[in-house]
Motif scaffolding. Sequence first.
Motif, PDB file in Angstrom:
ATOM      1  N   HIS A   5       0.837  -1.189   0.000  1.00  0.00           N
ATOM      2  CA  HIS A   5       0.000   0.000   0.000  1.00  0.00           C
ATOM      3  C   HIS A   5       0.879   1.250   0.000  1.00  0.00           C
ATOM      4  CE1 HIS A   5      -3.781  -1.869   0.450  1.00  0.00           C
ATOM      5  NE2 HIS A   5      -4.391  -0.843   1.006  1.00  0.00           N
ATOM      6  N   ILE A   6       0.320   2.326  -0.464  1.00  0.00           N
ATOM      7  CA  ILE A   6       0.940   3.617  -0.183  1.00  0.00           C
ATOM      8  C   ILE A   6       0.133   4.217   0.941  1.00  0.00           C
ATOM      9  CG2 ILE A   6       1.487   5.911  -1.031  1.00  0.00           C
ATOM     10  CD1 ILE A   6       1.732   4.758  -3.794  1.00  0.00           C
ATOM     11  N   HIS A   7       0.771   4.337   2.093  1.00  0.00           N
ATOM     12  CA  HIS A   7       0.060   4.817   3.257  1.00  0.00           C
ATOM     13  C   HIS A   7       0.542   6.228   3.555  1.00  0.00           C
ATOM     14  CE1 HIS A   7      -2.144   3.643   7.044  1.00  0.00           C
ATOM     15  NE2 HIS A   7      -1.726   4.872   7.270  1.00  0.00           N
ATOM     16  N   ALA A   8      -0.365   7.191   3.542  1.00  0.00           N
ATOM     17  CA  ALA A   8       0.048   8.566   3.771  1.00  0.00           C
ATOM     18  C   ALA A   8      -0.185   8.947   5.219  1.00  0.00           C
ATOM     19  CB  ALA A   8      -0.734   9.504   2.864  1.00  0.00           C
ATOM     20  N   ILE A   9       0.757   9.735   5.736  1.00  0.00           N
ATOM     21  CA  ILE A   9       0.579  10.287   7.067  1.00  0.00           C
ATOM     22  C   ILE A   9       0.559  11.803   6.922  1.00  0.00           C
ATOM     23  CG2 ILE A   9       1.626  10.547   9.340  1.00  0.00           C
ATOM     24  CD1 ILE A   9       2.623   7.745   9.097  1.00  0.00           C
ATOM     25  N   VAL A  10      -0.529  12.420   7.327  1.00  0.00           N
ATOM     26  CA  VAL A  10      -0.611  13.867   7.197  1.00  0.00           C
ATOM     27  C   VAL A  10      -0.841  14.483   8.565  1.00  0.00           C
ATOM     28  CG1 VAL A  10      -1.495  13.787   4.848  1.00  0.00           C
ATOM     29  CG2 VAL A  10      -3.095  13.846   6.750  1.00  0.00           C
ATOM     30  N   GLY A  11      -0.456  15.733   8.665  1.00  0.00           N
ATOM     31  CA  GLY A  11      -0.607  16.454   9.919  1.00  0.00           C
ATOM     32  C   GLY A  11       0.060  17.798   9.770  1.00  0.00           C
ATOM     33  N   GLU A  12      -0.291  18.712  10.666  1.00  0.00           N
ATOM     34  CA  GLU A  12       0.333  20.023  10.617  1.00  0.00           C
ATOM     35  C   GLU A  12       1.799  19.925  10.985  1.00  0.00           C
ATOM     36  OE1 GLU A  12      -2.041  23.582  12.233  1.00  0.00           O
ATOM     37  OE2 GLU A  12      -2.431  21.878  13.510  1.00  0.00           O
ATOM     38  N   ASN A  13       2.519  21.043  10.772  1.00  0.00           N
ATOM     39  CA  ASN A  13       3.879  21.096  11.267  1.00  0.00           C
ATOM     40  C   ASN A  13       3.865  20.957  12.778  1.00  0.00           C
ATOM     41  OD1 ASN A  13       5.829  21.490   9.172  1.00  0.00           O
ATOM     42  ND2 ASN A  13       4.687  23.350   8.715  1.00  0.00           N
ATOM     43  N   GLY A  14       4.740  20.118  13.287  1.00  0.00           N
ATOM     44  CA  GLY A  14       4.790  19.968  14.730  1.00  0.00           C
ATOM     45  C   GLY A  14       3.740  19.007  15.266  1.00  0.00           C
ATOM     46  N   ALA A  15       3.025  18.351  14.366  1.00  0.00           N
ATOM     47  CA  ALA A  15       1.999  17.422  14.843  1.00  0.00           C
ATOM     48  C   ALA A  15       2.617  16.109  15.307  1.00  0.00           C
ATOM     49  CB  ALA A  15       0.980  17.156  13.752  1.00  0.00           C
ATOM     50  N   GLY A  16       3.866  15.861  14.908  1.00  0.00           N
ATOM     51  CA  GLY A  16       4.535  14.650  15.360  1.00  0.00           C
ATOM     52  C   GLY A  16       4.902  13.706  14.228  1.00  0.00           C
ATOM     53  N   LYS A  17       4.772  14.180  12.979  1.00  0.00           N
ATOM     54  CA  LYS A  17       5.102  13.318  11.847  1.00  0.00           C
ATOM     55  C   LYS A  17       6.575  12.913  11.874  1.00  0.00           C
ATOM     56  CE  LYS A  17       4.028  16.419   9.169  1.00  0.00           C
ATOM     57  NZ  LYS A  17       3.672  17.523   8.331  1.00  0.00           N
ATOM     58  N   SER A  18       7.429  13.927  12.034  1.00  0.00           N
ATOM     59  CA  SER A  18       8.861  13.630  11.963  1.00  0.00           C
ATOM     60  C   SER A  18       9.290  12.744  13.112  1.00  0.00           C
ATOM     61  CB  SER A  18       9.673  14.917  11.999  1.00  0.00           C
ATOM     62  OG  SER A  18       9.007  15.911  11.306  1.00  0.00           O
ATOM     63  N   THR A  19       8.714  12.994  14.281  1.00  0.00           N
ATOM     64  CA  THR A  19       9.065  12.175  15.437  1.00  0.00           C
ATOM     65  C   THR A  19       8.688  10.724  15.178  1.00  0.00           C
ATOM     66  OG1 THR A  19       8.507  14.099  16.738  1.00  0.00           O
ATOM     67  CG2 THR A  19       8.870  12.053  17.929  1.00  0.00           C
ATOM     68  N   LEU A  20       7.509  10.530  14.629  1.00  0.00           N
ATOM     69  CA  LEU A  20       7.055   9.178  14.323  1.00  0.00           C
ATOM     70  C   LEU A  20       8.034   8.492  13.373  1.00  0.00           C
ATOM     71  CD1 LEU A  20       4.850   7.030  14.445  1.00  0.00           C
ATOM     72  CD2 LEU A  20       3.722   8.170  12.547  1.00  0.00           C
ATOM     73  N   VAL A 181      -2.350   9.966  -4.452  1.00  0.00           N
ATOM     74  CA  VAL A 181      -1.461   8.807  -4.507  1.00  0.00           C
ATOM     75  C   VAL A 181      -1.739   7.754  -3.437  1.00  0.00           C
ATOM     76  CG1 VAL A 181       0.389   9.689  -3.042  1.00  0.00           C
ATOM     77  CG2 VAL A 181       0.953   8.217  -4.978  1.00  0.00           C
ATOM     78  N   ALA A 182      -2.342   8.139  -2.326  1.00  0.00           N
ATOM     79  CA  ALA A 182      -2.374   7.211  -1.194  1.00  0.00           C
ATOM     80  C   ALA A 182      -3.507   6.196  -1.292  1.00  0.00           C
ATOM     81  CB  ALA A 182      -2.506   7.999   0.104  1.00  0.00           C
ATOM     82  N   ASP A 183      -3.274   5.023  -0.712  1.00  0.00           N
ATOM     83  CA  ASP A 183      -4.310   4.007  -0.590  1.00  0.00           C
ATOM     84  C   ASP A 183      -5.005   4.100   0.756  1.00  0.00           C
ATOM     85  OD1 ASP A 183      -3.691   2.760  -3.088  1.00  0.00           O
ATOM     86  OD2 ASP A 183      -1.893   1.985  -2.119  1.00  0.00           O
ATOM     87  N   ALA A 184      -4.306   4.695   1.735  1.00  0.00           N
ATOM     88  CA  ALA A 184      -4.886   4.860   3.067  1.00  0.00           C
ATOM     89  C   ALA A 184      -4.233   6.085   3.679  1.00  0.00           C
ATOM     90  CB  ALA A 184      -4.625   3.646   3.940  1.00  0.00           C
ATOM     91  N   ILE A 185      -4.958   6.790   4.524  1.00  0.00           N
ATOM     92  CA  ILE A 185      -4.434   8.008   5.121  1.00  0.00           C
ATOM     93  C   ILE A 185      -4.620   7.965   6.628  1.00  0.00           C
ATOM     94  CG2 ILE A 185      -4.646  10.527   5.257  1.00  0.00           C
ATOM     95  CD1 ILE A 185      -5.740  10.477   2.418  1.00  0.00           C
TER      96      ILE A 185
END
Lengths: 495, 380
Positions: A5-20, A181-185
């Motif tokens: 799958h192409i799994h997208a992770i979205v969130g604002e800046n500072g939401a914790g994407k990079s940490t994850l 592009v994503a199959d799941a978000i």
Amino acid sequence: MAKGHIHAIVGENGAGKSTLMKILYGMQRPDEGEIRINGSPVSFHTPADAIAAGIGMVHQHFMLADNLTVLENVVLGSEPRKGGIALDFAAARKKIKEISDAYGLDVDPDVLVEDIGVGLRQRVEILKVLYRGARILILDEPTAVLVPHEVDELFENLHGLVREGITIIFISHHLDEVLKVADAITVIRRGTTVASVDPKSVNARQLAELMVGSELPSPETRESTVTDVVALQVTGLTMAASAWRPIPKGTPASFYMDQMRAEGGGRLLLEDVSFTIHKGEVLGIAGVEGNGQAELVEAIMGIRPSVGEITLAGTDIADWSTLRRRDAGIGYIPEDRQRHGLLLLAPLWENRILGHNSGGVWIDRKGARADTERIVAQYDVRTPGIDVDAAALSGGNQQKLIVGREMSGDPVLLIASHPTRGVDVGAQAAIWDHLRSARAAGLAVLLISADLDELIGLSDTLKVLLRGKIVADVDPANVTPEQLGSAMTGAGEEA
Amino acid sequence: MSPQTPDTFVNRLLGRIKLNGLMALAAPVLAILFAGVITSVVLILTDHPPVDTLLAMVEYGSTPRSLVGIINLASAYYLSAMAVALGFRMNLFNIGVDGQYRLAALIAAAVGGAVTLPKPLHIGLILIVAVAVGAAWAGIAGVLKARRGVSEVISTIMLNTIATGLGAWLLAQWAVPVAGSNNIGTNPIPESGHVPSIPLIPGAPNEVFGLFVVAVLVGIGFHVLLNRTRFGFNLRSTGLSEPAAVASGVDVKKMVIVAMLISGGMAGLVGMPQLLGSSYSYSLDFPPGFGFTGIAIALIGRNNPIGVAFGALLWSFLDVSQNILSLEKVSPEIVTIMQGVIVLAVVIAYELVHRYRIAAEQRRVSRELSAPVGMEGAAA
């Protein structure tokens, strides 16, 4: 997360994407929870562990050596050996060709990296990760550096990879691309998952709503304290991307606009920005991050050179140094408090002096200490004492200290850049209270924030900044975060 | 101590991160002990009795005559190390102290030898010339960095080489033969430019250079400048976090130039105790290399006036007491090994102590957090 799958992770800046992502890639250790790959729990101590488990990461900024060939870059760090010492370039070349053909990457192993374009470099990065046997790819903001047709090419490649059974984690905050592009978000906000959605059943607007959220404590201020005394007037503020040189006084920046645009590679960081803030008024600047907010603040503070008129309470301050502007009564709550607002390894009372250090030869140690005690008491900074290093305080308390410092000395204008970012709810409410009472006392505030509720709630006037230009004036009294959000992306004329 | 931005190895190395209390002492003591162990091993390997040799050094180094020599040498080391330390405190690497002090001593000696003035004025003139030349030479690197972004590491190293060439040429222009040798030097400074020495150590046949006092004053001045003045605060903030300093209104370019001027001015004083206390002339055998020793001593002393004073005295003690080694049939180079080991060991020891402290701190915090509180969360 499903295989292939192409799994997208979205969130604002500072939401914790990079940490994850850092946790997934073994660069940071989780405090709690576990990661499972194909059902079995794993734990990573270093990126090497993650690579061994088949996870590969393509960073936002390419990590390639320009003066080596594609082949050399790919094998760097895991060179195939022949007879113990010699490098087996032939085998590596063959393997690269195989991977390139299998996934349709179309990479020539023998060209120098400095000779190839951005899109191809990204494919080299992907190839590098596949070469090391990755079955799960993490792409961190892969489209940030690409032009639209390269984005389309990349997406084709990604679909090719997925067909071959590779799983892709795609991090982005370009919602349109994610939907395409994503199959799941998965949407994350403030470090937690707030929703898992199917891209077929949502549109960009709904996704933005999920990202921004709307259950925050209300920063409402309704009774207007706006006076008709002008505190700050900015006219025709323009900042070139590079190659700045002063232009003759009195000549409008527009005269040089085309030239500056050409020198900066076709782009101006700020373009003809004009606004007025009155005493007792909060002017909010809305915009997706990276559209000129930071540059606007730095131009007004005199940290980065710019062209245009800036008058503070009727005095032209465009030629003044940062220090003189601060002395004239501009308070500044910087965006990145730890980098720009504090000396982390100096005690609190020395941090009180930072930015309020002019006149005379000697430091007023007694005065600084006494005033730090005042700030600690008045702004409820939780600290064992004023001799502890600023680094020992939590983010919210650091921010309260900065707010207290910048409010002291009765400023005329306060520039508040993301004043409550990364601050817990209690400190957030306290900071809002202080801003409100200062505004009632006649302070002019330039508020920049990514928190749309904060912007709408606190501001008397709202302007939307897009690609360095003010593209819309919005009345905060009757706008919803959703409308504002679409105005920020330049999509919604309806706002 | 937060593990975020500025807590880097380099910052710890340069003393911008504080080590508190006993820990600050533990590190250098450990390092010296370690250096003693390594030196002993080398001595054993070369068939010398380690304890006896080291004791002989201590005994020789503590005679009144040696003590005077140690203080005299340490004055120059101290001035050099403080010049380096000032730069280090704001992230500037003034590697060029060596060139700065040699050029300053040469020109000051030439000026001093060319004029005759009443005593205090003459000495004052020579010192002012030395400070001005040192500052100007370092200022070139400062201006290059501020205006053109040239790394001060590169430019000061190059300026060292240029200073050597320029110095040799100037000396050839101004030189007169030194009586009783085939050495050449500047015209000797007349009696009115001599600084009387101080009989500081009782029972010693020799006396401490009068300008030892200048080293002490520079140390006090350094402390006051950095900790009490606005300029010093700006300098330290620039060293701790340049972005924060810029945002607070510090003109970093100006700070670079001014800091290099001050550092160079201090470097200009390095040769003065020797010049005005005993040689009175800059000749071919004027001691070189103090600038580089200063870097090592600044590291040992963590750029702190008191720490550097200990570092300078230690280094100077080792230098002076090595004279006894040839009598003991031990190669004096053993001291060079020891000095090198001390510098490395100090750097490592500071790092180990620092890590130990972080670990201890983390254990303490996690203990406090795991205790049933709830106060923090509810109150915030």
